[in-house]
Design an enzyme around this catalytic site. Structure first.
Site, short mmCIF file in Angstrom:
data_model
loop_
_atom_site.label_atom_id
_atom_site.label_comp_id
_atom_site.label_asym_id
_atom_site.label_seq_id
_atom_site.Cartn_x
_atom_site.Cartn_y
_atom_site.Cartn_z
N ASP A 11 0.84 -1.20 0.00
CA ASP A 11 0.00 0.00 0.00
C ASP A 11 0.88 1.25 0.00
OD1 ASP A 11 -2.22 -1.66 0.14
OD2 ASP A 11 -2.25 -1.63 2.34
N ASP A 71 2.28 3.02 9.60
CA ASP A 71 1.62 1.80 10.06
C ASP A 71 2.58 0.99 10.91
OD1 ASP A 71 -0.53 2.57 8.56
OD2 ASP A 71 -0.57 0.80 7.27
N ARG A 97 -7.35 8.69 12.55
CA ARG A 97 -6.24 7.80 12.91
C ARG A 97 -5.00 8.56 13.37
NH1 ARG A 97 -6.23 2.73 8.59
NH2 ARG A 97 -8.45 2.23 8.77
#
Length: 391
Positions: free
Chosen positions: A189, A217, A269
């Site tokens: 990604d 991440d 997030r």
């Protein structure tokens, strides 16, 4: 016998010496004095006041706090000093002088710096080997407009003072792996930095924005991570802690998020956490659209002395919790000494204990009063260091 004329000249000579002694240092160190007057956070205070930091770059490894601990495994007599002189990239056969050669091919402790300002377009994700430091201080380094960074099954890594942006998703292909051998890499990604089964990782003073997926991440059992002094902006999904709801190995995940600047134009997030534990302290939140702090699968999060400035439009609530789970009663989202502006609110866990970080001695740091957050985060992001050695 000394004449009046000679005495007059001698007096003026001595006066000139006095002026040099007392005033020249003040002039030379004016910028340093101004720097020392800032309310720097504990990480920056550790190395920034040293005007000769370029000679002592490795001092940085002693300055980290939070779950990453100290990064002294990244320094020592066996350390290799590697300078990037070539902005080109070959994913399979990296040439000496390129970033990929230093980060993927060299299998010993390596401290990577850059000869000059650079715009690096990675043709495939950069897989970083263990015991690697990427130090962008003193120049302006952009990693942008294609593949970006991945830390896969590696440990003891520092990424410092790099601008990472406009990262794009990548199709499967071959690439030089973190063990110096060509390996197959699946679909990736478009994240700026992705941690996969990584540990003892310090992400400090970077500027991250405008990537296809997320900015950072921490996934698949990664733990002992500190994310500090970064500037996250212009992004929908900012930071994900925990791979997915079914990945129970992330129960052991521990992440410290401290002294970061979120915004403008961040949506959600900051972070979103699954299963594990996050200590989120002394960060500045300059708005959000959906939420700032969220998660699922009963994570634990201690929000301490952060400044949450709600947007003029959009949700005023700081938190979000995924509903419909069997373990909803295990949620532990707590707010301690946070400050809220523009109508911001925080839905805390009712009752129960406030989860503590339980830091070791080398991990611990003092969380400062929320009134100081603007000062503590004012240097967030990649540095623009001057020619006079001051950062």
């Amino acid at each position: 016998m000394v004449s009046k004329g000679t005495n007059y000249v001698l007096q003026h000579f001595l006066l000139a010496i006095v002026i040099v002694i007392f005033f020249t240092p003040k002039y030379c160190f004016a910028k340093k004095s101004k720097l020392l007057g800032l309310k720097m956070n504990v990480i920056d205070q550790c190395w920034r006041p040293n005007s000769e930091w370029r000679k002592y770059r490795q001092q940085l490894a002693t300055c980290s706090v939070g779950y990453v601990g100290k990064m002294t495994n990244n320094i020592g007599k066996s350390l290799i000093h590697y300078k990037v002189i070539d902005s080109n990239d070959d994913p399979i056969n990296p040439k000496p002088g390129t970033l990929r050669y230093g980060a993927s091919v060299i299998q010993e402790k390596v401290w990577i710096t850059f000869q000059k300002d650079m715009n690096i377009i990675l043709l495939k994700p950069l897989l970083i080997s263990s015991f690697t430091t990427i130090d962008g201080r003193g120049v302006e380094v952009h990693i942008a407009n294609n593949a970006c960074l991945m830390i896969f099954k590696a440990t003891n890594i520092i990424i410092h003072s790099i601008k990472i942006h406009h990262c794009k998703a990548q199709t499967p292909g071959t690439v030089m792996g973190p063990n110096g051998k060509v390996t197959h890499l699946g679909q990736v990604d478009g994240d700026a930095i992705r941690l996969v089964t990584a540990s003892k990782i310090w992400i400090d003073h970077n500027t991250l924005y405008n990537c296809e997926d997320g900015l950072l991440d921490v996934t698949r059992g990664s733990t002992d991570v500190t994310i500090s002094n970064n500037w996250f902006r212009e992004q929908d999904k900012v930071m994900l802690l925990g791979h997915d709801d079914g990945y129970v190995r992330d129960l052991n995940m521990k992440v410290t998020v401290v002294y970061n600047h979120f915004g403008p134009n961040c949506n959600q997030r900051m972070p979103r956490i699954r299963h594990g534990y996050a200590h989120v302290a002394n960060n500045l939140y300059l708005g959000w659209m959906q939420y700032a702090l969220g998660g699922s699968m009963g994570p634990s999060l201690k929000s301490e002395a952060n400044l949450f400035i709600a947007p003029k439009i959009g949700s005023k609530e700081v938190t979000w919790r995924k509903t419909g789970l069997t373990n909803e009663d295990k949620w532990e989202f707590h707010s301690v000494r946070d400050a809220f502006e523009n109508g911001a609110s925080f839905a805390v866990t009712k009752g129960g204990r406030v989860p503590k970080p339980n830091y070791s001695k080398e991990q611990s740091f003092k969380v400062r009063d929320v009134k100081l957050v603007r000062s503590l985060t004012q240097s967030s992001g990649a540095f623009q260091c001057s020619r006079t050695s001051i950062c």
